[in-house]
Design a protein around this motif. Structure first.
Motif: not given
Length: 376
Positions: A116-121, A161-163, A174-175
């Motif tokens: 699950f790809c949410l977190t960003e730097a 991916v959460v974008a 959106s996912l």
């Protein structure tokens, strides 16, 4: 489920963990090979399934599974396993086409691993400030961005991916469901985390063009409404993970103190040590009671997002403190690999920022706290 059936299920899970999963302690870097074994037993995503079907027996099964997995000495196994369940819940809730359904079945069976790809730097898990964006061009999607600290990403076959899909100044999230075979996703760096070392936590780069509509998970722009539910299951699982790892650490501490002697007395005979054990046990029991009370609301489909956040804060911090205190009570032994305590502490401490940093979650709860204080 009757009491006898519950006991039988507990013994069945314990036997499965002992016979099929604990042998991976000798080859921890390959523990993902055990995923099909979990899939055969239909053990992924028990929490979300229990809530969706309102089946308390499934929740009890989930508790037993987490408790038994907390005893397996593989750093990252438990959080990696639970993460697979969150992926399954998200796809199952939002699947609209055959591509989604195929991914769902492969993840359920443990044939494929999800991340699950949410977190960003720059903005952490704040999905209101995403820099990863997705643009629709002539009926195809282009997605560009980077994600960091993503559990399972170095092991994954599928990526949610959460974008940011904002349009004309209106912020929308959106996912997207992507797979490593057809999407341009690269592991930029496998991050040297202090704990959960085998869970494939990495930084990834996404640079995809010409993606079909099938990759959109759910309706475009509905991420703000979908993510809180997904994160709710993650935070509840993190709470349970923390609870049972702390319990295991405390049990190991008691066993050590009951055998270790200082001159003629066992360490457990010292009053000050007994008081510390009582304090830690009481704190753990209070957290357990609050978690189970909140779980009852989850199972009844009642709104309890604030309570879930509190569970996550209370459980992770209690577990961190209890494990550190337990290590200190057992002296140098507590800081050895043999004790397993240092691995437990290293796995738990980062969870105070996983699923949303605790202090950031406190900020989110501030309005509630102020209204409670001012209540007449």
């Amino acid at each position: 489920m009757s009491q006898n059936e519950g006991c039988a299920k507990r013994e069945e899970i314990k036997a499965f963990i002992e016979e099929k999963i604990k042998p991976f302690e000798k080859k921890p870097h390959n523990f993902a090979e055990s995923w099909p074994l979990f899939g055969e037993q239909n053990l992924f995503g028990l929490l979300s399934r229990a809530c969706r079907n309102q089946e308390p027996a499934l929740f009890e099964e989930h508790l037993v599974l987490i408790e038994e997995l907390s005893k397996v000495s593989i750093s990252g196994l438990l959080i990696s396993f639970l993460s697979q369940g969150w992926i399954i819940e998200c796809i199952e809730r939002l699947a609209t086409n055959e591509y989604h359904r195929q991914a769902l079945q492969e993840c359920k069976k443990g044939k494929k691993i999800g991340a699950f790809c949410l977190t960003e730097a720059d903005y952490g898990s704040s999905y209101s400030n995403l820099s990863t964006y997705a643009v629709e061009e002539d009926g195809k999607w282009r997605i560009e961005g980077e994600k960091v600290y993503i559990t399972n990403s170095a092991l994954a076959d599928y990526f949610i991916v959460v974008a940011n899909t904002s349009d004309e100044g209106k912020q929308k999230i959106s996912l997207f469901l992507l797979d490593k075979e057809t999407a341009d996703i690269s592991i930029e760096e496998r991050i040297g985390f202090m704990g959960n070392v085998n869970s494939g936590i990495s930084k990834i780069k996404i640079s995809c063009q010409g993606l079909d509509e099938k990759h959109l998970l759910g309706k475009q722009g509905t991420g703000f409404f979908l993510l809180p539910k997904c994160l709710g299951f993650e935070r509840m699982d993190i709470s349970l993970c923390s609870l049972y790892i702390a319990k295991e650490g405390l049990q190991r501490t008691l066993a050590f103190l009951g055998k270790r002697k200082n001159q003629e007395e066992k360490l457990l005979d010292y009053q000050v040590i007994r008081h510390k054990i009582v304090d830690m046990s009481a704190r753990l029991e209070l957290v357990r009671t609050y978690i189970l009370s909140t779980a009852e609301k989850l199972l009844a489909n009642e709104e309890c997002s604030r309570e879930v956040i509190l569970c996550k804060i209370l459980a992770t911090e209690a577990a961190r403190d209890i494990l550190l205190q337990s290590m200190q009570l057992t002296g140098a032994y507590g800081f050895t690999k043999e004790s397993g305590m240092i691995t437990m502490f290293n796995d738990i401490a980062p969870l105070t920022v996983g699923g949303g940093a605790n202090d950031a979650l406190r900020n989110a709860l501030f309005g509630l706290a102020r209204s409670m204080i001012n209540r007449k």
